[in-house]
Enzyme design. Structure first.
Site, PDB file in Angstrom:
ATOM      1  N   LYS A  42       0.813  -1.218   0.000  1.00 57.36           N
ATOM      2  CA  LYS A  42       0.000   0.000   0.000  1.00 57.36           C
ATOM      3  C   LYS A  42       0.849   1.272   0.000  1.00 57.36           C
ATOM      4  O   LYS A  42       0.312   2.362  -0.088  1.00 57.36           O
ATOM      5  CB  LYS A  42      -0.934   0.025   1.219  1.00 57.36           C
ATOM      6  CG  LYS A  42      -2.074  -0.953   1.146  1.00 57.36           C
ATOM      7  CD  LYS A  42      -2.993  -0.730   2.333  1.00 57.36           C
ATOM      8  CE  LYS A  42      -4.232  -1.584   2.267  1.00 57.36           C
ATOM      9  NZ  LYS A  42      -5.149  -1.304   3.379  1.00 57.36           N
ATOM     10  N   ARG A  91     -18.274   0.826   7.471  1.00 58.40           N
ATOM     11  CA  ARG A  91     -18.764   2.185   7.265  1.00 58.40           C
ATOM     12  C   ARG A  91     -20.014   2.212   6.406  1.00 58.40           C
ATOM     13  O   ARG A  91     -20.900   3.021   6.598  1.00 58.40           O
ATOM     14  CB  ARG A  91     -17.692   3.048   6.602  1.00 58.40           C
ATOM     15  CG  ARG A  91     -16.510   3.320   7.484  1.00 58.40           C
ATOM     16  CD  ARG A  91     -15.450   4.036   6.729  1.00 58.40           C
ATOM     17  NE  ARG A  91     -15.039   3.173   5.607  1.00 58.40           N
ATOM     18  CZ  ARG A  91     -14.063   3.431   4.772  1.00 58.40           C
ATOM     19  NH1 ARG A  91     -13.376   4.522   4.888  1.00 58.40           N
ATOM     20  NH2 ARG A  91     -13.749   2.593   3.811  1.00 58.40           N
TER      21      ARG A  91
END
Length: 160
Positions: A42, A91
């Site tokens: 990442k 979320r």
């Protein structure tokens, strides 16, 4: 029964949403390990030790929380830590589909480790580390999304 859970993530940076989920998980389990993933693929904004330090600092009020770094498979880390639960924050509905896939894969690899989903508080459903990094990089105010310690670290990082 003493239950240890792991809340894994890159935490690059840790947001108020992460803190909310961790705080609620800390109330549910005897011990909560925040597993800060190395995630070199990442290309993290902050190095692993800095992320670990920030997470530890913002969660220091919880006596049953400790922070550990890990590389490799999450289920292997869970076994090493004698954890029987993985905590994942959700979320939105889009998170759910991906997280259920991961939970099922983890269960296939390690049937004794369960995944528990914790819904993010409504004020954090739109907050992600990547959005926070972008706002900060563009000189925006991130104070509503991160702890002041993290806000300072982002400002310092973006000055370089």
């Amino acid at each position: 029964m003493d239950i240890t859970a792991i809340y894994p993530g890159t935490f690059d940076p840790v947001t108020l949403g992460h803190i909310d989920v961790a705080g609620r998980a800390a109330k549910m389990f005897d011990q909560l390990i925040i597993g800060v993933a190395a995630s070199p693929g990442k290309q993290p904004h902050f190095d692993l030790n800095h992320r670990c330090d920030m997470v530890g600092e913002v969660l220091s009020e919880f006596s049953n929380v400790r922070v550990e770094t890990f590389t490799g498979l999450l289920v292997d880390f869970a076994k090493q830590q004698n954890a029987s639960v993985i905590v994942r924050g959700l979320r939105a509905v889009s998170d759910f589909e991906y997280e259920v896939q991961l939970a099922n894969l983890n269960r296939q690899m390690e049937p004794d480790v369960e995944t528990v989903f914790v819904a993010a508080a409504s004020q954090y459903t739109f907050v992600s580390s990547s959005i926070v990094r972008e706002i900060a990089a563009l000189g925006g105010d991130v104070s509503k999304f991160v702890d002041p310690l993290v806000e300072s670290a982002l400002k310092e990082r973006n000055r370089k």
